[in-house]
Design a protein around this motif. Sequence first.
Motif, mmCIF file in Angstrom:
data_model
loop_
_atom_site.group_PDB
_atom_site.id
_atom_site.type_symbol
_atom_site.label_atom_id
_atom_site.label_comp_id
_atom_site.label_asym_id
_atom_site.label_seq_id
_atom_site.Cartn_x
_atom_site.Cartn_y
_atom_site.Cartn_z
ATOM 1 N N SER A 1 33.968 20.934 56.075
ATOM 2 C CA SER A 1 32.731 21.364 56.448
ATOM 3 C C SER A 1 32.540 22.527 55.873
ATOM 4 N N VAL A 2 33.260 23.839 55.821
ATOM 5 C CA VAL A 2 32.953 25.236 55.513
ATOM 6 C C VAL A 2 32.988 24.924 54.061
ATOM 7 N N ARG A 3 33.925 24.171 53.355
ATOM 8 C CA ARG A 3 33.528 24.051 51.720
ATOM 9 C C ARG A 3 32.179 23.441 51.415
ATOM 10 N N GLN A 4 31.851 22.566 52.120
ATOM 11 C CA GLN A 4 30.555 21.971 51.696
ATOM 12 C C GLN A 4 29.347 23.133 52.178
ATOM 13 N N GLN A 5 29.513 23.836 53.115
ATOM 14 C CA GLN A 5 28.619 24.866 53.277
ATOM 15 C C GLN A 5 28.482 25.874 52.269
ATOM 16 N N VAL A 6 29.705 26.231 51.779
ATOM 17 C CA VAL A 6 29.973 27.446 50.848
ATOM 18 C C VAL A 6 29.403 26.878 49.377
ATOM 19 N N ALA B 1 37.285 43.798 32.758
ATOM 20 C CA ALA B 1 36.329 42.288 33.062
ATOM 21 C C ALA B 1 36.092 42.684 34.710
ATOM 22 N N LEU B 2 36.998 43.046 35.440
ATOM 23 C CA LEU B 2 36.573 43.298 36.792
ATOM 24 C C LEU B 2 35.712 41.908 37.363
ATOM 25 N N HIS B 3 36.375 40.657 37.210
ATOM 26 C CA HIS B 3 35.522 39.673 37.442
ATOM 27 C C HIS B 3 35.490 39.130 39.071
ATOM 28 N N GLU B 4 36.323 39.638 39.632
ATOM 29 C CA GLU B 4 36.636 39.304 41.349
ATOM 30 C C GLU B 4 36.059 40.220 42.173
ATOM 31 N N LEU B 5 35.321 39.696 43.029
ATOM 32 C CA LEU B 5 34.708 40.365 44.101
ATOM 33 C C LEU B 5 34.942 39.542 45.472
ATOM 34 N N SER B 6 36.003 40.265 46.315
ATOM 35 C CA SER B 6 36.470 39.683 47.464
ATOM 36 C C SER B 6 35.632 40.090 48.514
ATOM 37 N N MET B 7 34.897 39.361 49.126
ATOM 38 C CA MET B 7 33.837 39.863 50.183
ATOM 39 C C MET B 7 33.016 39.011 50.846
ATOM 40 N N GLY B 8 33.070 38.924 52.332
ATOM 41 C CA GLY B 8 32.360 38.121 53.138
ATOM 42 C C GLY B 8 33.700 37.447 53.950
ATOM 43 N N ALA C 1 27.392 37.470 51.486
ATOM 44 C CA ALA C 1 28.246 37.910 50.387
ATOM 45 C C ALA C 1 28.052 36.975 49.077
ATOM 46 N N ILE C 2 28.057 35.606 49.106
ATOM 47 C CA ILE C 2 27.736 34.810 48.250
ATOM 48 C C ILE C 2 26.485 35.225 47.611
ATOM 49 N N ALA C 3 25.354 35.641 48.469
ATOM 50 C CA ALA C 3 24.155 35.823 47.737
ATOM 51 C C ALA C 3 24.242 37.258 46.793
ATOM 52 N N GLN C 4 25.211 38.014 47.253
ATOM 53 C CA GLN C 4 25.309 39.073 46.516
ATOM 54 C C GLN C 4 26.468 39.211 45.397
ATOM 55 N N GLY C 5 26.970 37.884 45.110
ATOM 56 C CA GLY C 5 27.958 37.830 44.140
ATOM 57 C C GLY C 5 29.329 37.645 44.186
ATOM 58 N N ALA C 6 29.755 37.520 45.563
ATOM 59 C CA ALA C 6 31.044 37.232 45.922
ATOM 60 C C ALA C 6 31.784 36.066 45.047
ATOM 61 N N THR C 7 32.908 36.454 44.630
ATOM 62 C CA THR C 7 33.761 35.317 44.009
ATOM 63 C C THR C 7 34.819 34.788 44.796
#
Length: 231
Positions: A10-15, A196-203, A211-217
């Motif tokens: 369920s959480v994966r579907q929501q993400v 590259a600093l491609h990872e943002l761990s947040m949320g 967090a996803i709205a602001q670019g979390a990876t």
Amino acid sequence: MTSVAQRYASVRQQVDACCLANGRNPEEVTLIAVSKTVGTPEVADAMAAGADSFGENRPDQILLKSAAFPEANWHFIGNIQSRRIEDIVSCASLIHSVCKTEHFAKIDRAAKRLGKVQRILLEVNVSGEESKSGFSPDEVKDALLAADPYENLVVEGFMTMAPRGSREVACETFAGLAGVRDAARQIELPRQGKLALHELSMGMSEDWQEAIAQGATMVRIGRAVFSEEQF
């Protein structure tokens, strides 16, 4: 009652839905199931639903669970004790919580002994809360310069935690970390050049949507996956 597998699915579907609503590819966002409060049976249940990335905050637990499930990706998200760095490096695919420059050399040495390049994130205290650890945004450049000489570690991005209780403040915090990342990408390092600093761990469970709205990876979700008690 719902099972761990059902809650994870369920959480994966929501993400995924949140990613699409924000014009993002769901494949860009790793769901880290924070398993710090559960045992190996619950990890197995989550894996049965497709989970492949787990977060732990204690060395003993990441050692135990990574040995039981070596096929999973294990993320260390807790406070780093110098004396346990070798244990952490031995099983962590990514360390999210590096917040002291003196840990760079120890992580590098441990990784060299193990024949690996350790992926790390710098923890940044964007909100400035005294109760939280992490580099201040103004300290990030110096931290990147300090990490640059070490060949057995690589900084892949940043991690932060937002103050609890306000979605607006959470949005501001996560946008702030994205800004730190954007500025850091312009830094020319002596050895590695621009990162590259491609990872943002947040949320986490209560604010991953912001967090996803602001670019979390990477979003770190435990309670919504492993607990019957929802918030």
